[in-house]
Design an enzyme around this catalytic site. Structure first.
Site, PDB file in Angstrom:
ATOM      1  N   SER A 145       0.998  -1.265  -0.150  1.00  8.18           N
ATOM      2  CA  SER A 145       0.212  -0.334  -0.110  1.00  8.18           C
ATOM      3  C   SER A 145       1.283   0.987   0.070  1.00  8.18           C
ATOM      4  O   SER A 145       1.988   1.279   0.163  1.00  8.18           O
ATOM      5  CB  SER A 145      -0.797  -0.205   1.288  1.00  8.18           C
ATOM      6  OG  SER A 145      -1.535   0.953   1.522  1.00  8.18           O
ATOM      7  N   TYR A 158      -1.000  -0.951  10.613  1.00  6.57           N
ATOM      8  CA  TYR A 158      -0.917  -1.263   9.473  1.00  6.57           C
ATOM      9  C   TYR A 158       0.378  -1.409   8.458  1.00  6.57           C
ATOM     10  O   TYR A 158       0.844  -1.601   7.770  1.00  6.57           O
ATOM     11  CB  TYR A 158      -2.318  -0.992   8.401  1.00  6.57           C
ATOM     12  CG  TYR A 158      -2.227  -1.041   7.412  1.00  6.57           C
ATOM     13  CD1 TYR A 158      -2.737  -2.251   6.965  1.00  6.57           C
ATOM     14  CD2 TYR A 158      -2.527   0.322   6.357  1.00  6.57           C
ATOM     15  CE1 TYR A 158      -3.178  -2.319   5.538  1.00  6.57           C
ATOM     16  CE2 TYR A 158      -3.299   0.486   5.588  1.00  6.57           C
ATOM     17  CZ  TYR A 158      -3.262  -0.847   4.186  1.00  6.57           C
ATOM     18  OH  TYR A 158      -3.818  -1.309   2.971  1.00  6.57           O
TER      19      TYR A 158
HETATM   20  N1  LIG Z   1      -8.942  -1.308  -0.496  1.00  5.02           N
HETATM   21  C1  LIG Z   1      -8.165  -0.364  -1.065  1.00  5.02           C
HETATM   22  O1  LIG Z   1      -8.007   0.855  -0.066  1.00  5.02           O
HETATM   23  C2  LIG Z   1      -6.487   0.192  -0.964  1.00  5.02           C
HETATM   24  C3  LIG Z   1      -6.218   0.273  -0.869  1.00  5.02           C
HETATM   25  C4  LIG Z   1      -3.675  -0.160  -0.453  1.00  5.02           C
HETATM   26  C5  LIG Z   1      -3.957  -1.211   0.134  1.00  5.02           C
HETATM   27  N2  LIG Z   1      -5.097  -2.225   0.192  1.00  5.02           N
HETATM   28  C6  LIG Z   1      -4.836  -4.044   0.098  1.00  5.02           C
HETATM   29  O2  LIG Z   1      -5.688  -4.321  -0.901  1.00  5.02           O
HETATM   30  C7  LIG Z   1      -5.347  -5.764  -0.156  1.00  5.02           C
HETATM   31  C8  LIG Z   1      -7.082  -6.741  -0.153  1.00  5.02           C
HETATM   32  O3  LIG Z   1      -7.153  -5.266   0.357  1.00  5.02           O
HETATM   33  P1  LIG Z   1      -9.328  -5.038   0.238  1.00  5.02           P
HETATM   34  O4  LIG Z   1      -9.177  -3.473   0.214  1.00  5.02           O
HETATM   35  O5  LIG Z   1      -9.452  -6.111  -0.936  1.00  5.02           O
HETATM   36  O6  LIG Z   1      -9.881  -5.511   1.184  1.00  5.02           O
HETATM   37  P2  LIG Z   1     -10.743  -6.222   2.107  1.00  5.02           P
HETATM   38  O7  LIG Z   1     -12.412  -6.231   0.206  1.00  5.02           O
HETATM   39  O8  LIG Z   1     -11.638  -6.369   3.295  1.00  5.02           O
HETATM   40  O9  LIG Z   1     -10.447  -8.269   1.661  1.00  5.02           O
HETATM   41  C9  LIG Z   1      -9.587  -8.461   2.313  1.00  5.02           C
HETATM   42  C10 LIG Z   1      -9.789  -9.622   1.906  1.00  5.02           C
HETATM   43  O10 LIG Z   1      -9.045 -10.665   2.892  1.00  5.02           O
HETATM   44  C11 LIG Z   1      -9.095 -11.836   3.147  1.00  5.02           C
HETATM   45  N3  LIG Z   1      -9.028 -12.233   4.294  1.00  5.02           N
HETATM   46  C12 LIG Z   1      -8.824 -11.656   5.799  1.00  5.02           C
HETATM   47  N4  LIG Z   1      -8.316 -11.657   6.653  1.00  5.02           N
HETATM   48  C13 LIG Z   1      -7.236 -13.492   5.861  1.00  5.02           C
HETATM   49  C14 LIG Z   1      -6.555 -14.398   6.730  1.00  5.02           C
HETATM   50  N5  LIG Z   1      -6.446 -14.373   8.031  1.00  5.02           N
HETATM   51  N6  LIG Z   1      -6.293 -15.299   5.955  1.00  5.02           N
HETATM   52  C15 LIG Z   1      -7.212 -15.155   4.368  1.00  5.02           C
HETATM   53  N7  LIG Z   1      -7.560 -14.537   4.258  1.00  5.02           N
HETATM   54  C16 LIG Z   1      -7.796 -13.419   4.275  1.00  5.02           C
HETATM   55  C17 LIG Z   1     -10.495 -11.228   3.277  1.00  5.02           C
HETATM   56  O11 LIG Z   1     -11.508 -12.799   3.523  1.00  5.02           O
HETATM   57  P3  LIG Z   1     -11.599 -13.438   4.281  1.00  5.02           P
HETATM   58  O12 LIG Z   1     -12.541 -12.418   5.335  1.00  5.02           O
HETATM   59  O13 LIG Z   1     -12.935 -14.184   3.771  1.00  5.02           O
HETATM   60  O14 LIG Z   1     -10.602 -14.139   4.966  1.00  5.02           O
HETATM   61  C18 LIG Z   1     -10.825 -10.678   2.021  1.00  5.02           C
HETATM   62  O15 LIG Z   1     -10.597 -10.904   0.905  1.00  5.02           O
HETATM   63  C19 LIG Z   1      -5.009  -5.686   1.577  1.00  5.02           C
HETATM   64  O16 LIG Z   1      -3.781  -6.137   1.810  1.00  5.02           O
HETATM   65  C20 LIG Z   1      -4.946  -3.973   1.617  1.00  5.02           C
HETATM   66  O17 LIG Z   1      -4.230  -3.531   3.194  1.00  5.02           O
HETATM   67  C21 LIG Z   1      -6.291  -1.999  -0.104  1.00  5.02           C
END
Ligand SMILES: NC(=O)c1ccc[n+]([C@@H]2O[C@H](COP(=O)([O-])OP(=O)(O)OC[C@H]3O[C@@H](n4cnc5c(N)ncnc54)[C@H](OP(=O)(O)O)[C@@H]3O)[C@@H](O)[C@H]2O)c1
Length: 254
Positions: A145, A158
């Protein structure tokens, strides 16, 4: 040591495995890669959501697993290799954002964030690595990120995991190139997903998740070491890394 540029993996090279694919960026990337001809294996803890996504495209197969379960991740990698074929690309995308709210110092926020975001990625690499190193080909993708560039408010835990992924990925890229393995680091800005839908603050340049997935897969096809989007936001955060740190802290503490 070979100095040739490593080429990106293609659908004909094998299967992609994506964690955190039950929602948000992971789910959108799974669909985008399936549309581009990849065989896609998807993991997360919510098997119902994974199955629902897998039912949307013939190329997507669900393998529920918790990234913090090292043995479970190893078994999943083996299962994918047996049932779907060679792991050509892994995308360590599973991640959680738990804000640090002071003056309380809650060590569990750090433990949980490190376990899922950092050790979870290590567990995925460790699970796929034996197969990739044996074939001397593969692409390892770490979803970090822009929060990993600079220290940000409420992001001590984070941000530490995301900075850790950037540094670890770069070191791995340097060490593993000689074995034919590439490492790509993805540093998104704000993307519209279930994670950010909880935020109550203004998110500059918030990007649609389908567009974000397209930008990410475009970068992976070019085997870019660092992939970042939307550029009109991430550029400024990158620029801030050049500020004198005392000035940076003074500005952000306001
Ligand atoms: N959205 C943003 O603005 C943004 C910006 C920068 C970086 N990111 C990064 O992008 C990635 C995805 O984020 P997102 O925004 O798409 O979030 P999200 O919709 O909350 O998705 C997170 C995913 O991680 C899974 N997860 C959480 N804990 C887990 C575990 N212990 N084992 C396996 N899977 C797990 C969740 O599934 P389950 O709960 O079903 O396990 C879900 O599929 C993350 O690494 C986040 O830090 C996001």
């Amino acid at each position: 040591m070979s100095k040739r540029k490593l080429s990106a993996m293609r659908p004909s090279d094998g299967v992609v495995w994506i964690t955190g694919a039950s929602s948000g960026i992971g789910a959108a990337v799974a669909l985008e890669m399936a549309r581009r001809g990849w065989q896609v294996s998807i993991s997360a803890r919510s098997s119902d959501k994974l199955d629902a996504l897998a039912s949307q495209h013939d190329n997507i197969v669900s393998y529920a697993c918790d990234v913090t379960d090292r043995k479970g991740m190893q078994k999943t990698a083996q299962k994918i290799e047996t049932e779907m074929g060679s792991l050509a690309m892994i995308i360590a995308n599973a991640g959680i954002y738990l804000p640090t709210n002071f003056p309380e110092f809650d060590v569990s926020i750090f433990d949980k964030s490190f376990d899922v975001n950092l050790t979870g990625a290590v567990n995925m690499i460790a699970a796929a690595y034996p197969f990739m190193i044996e074939r001397k080909q593969g692409q390892i993708v770490l979803v970090s990120s822009v929060a990993g560039y600079n220290g940000l408010p409420t992001s001590a835990a984070y941000g530490a995991t995301k900075a850790g992924l950037l540094n670890m990925g770069e070191a791995l890229a340097v060490d593993l190139a000689q074995y034919g393995l590439s490492v790509n680091m993805v540093a998104p800005g704000f993307i519209d997903t279930p994670a950010t839908q909880k935020n109550t603050f203004h998110m500059p340049a918030l990007m649609d998740v389908t567009k974000a997935a397209r930008a990410m897969v475009d970068g992976l096809e070019k085997n870019r070491t660092r992939i970042t989007f939307p550029k009109r936001f991430t550029f400024w955060l990158r620029l801030m890394t050049f500020l004198p740190r005392q000035l940076y802290v003074r500005l952000l503490s306001r």
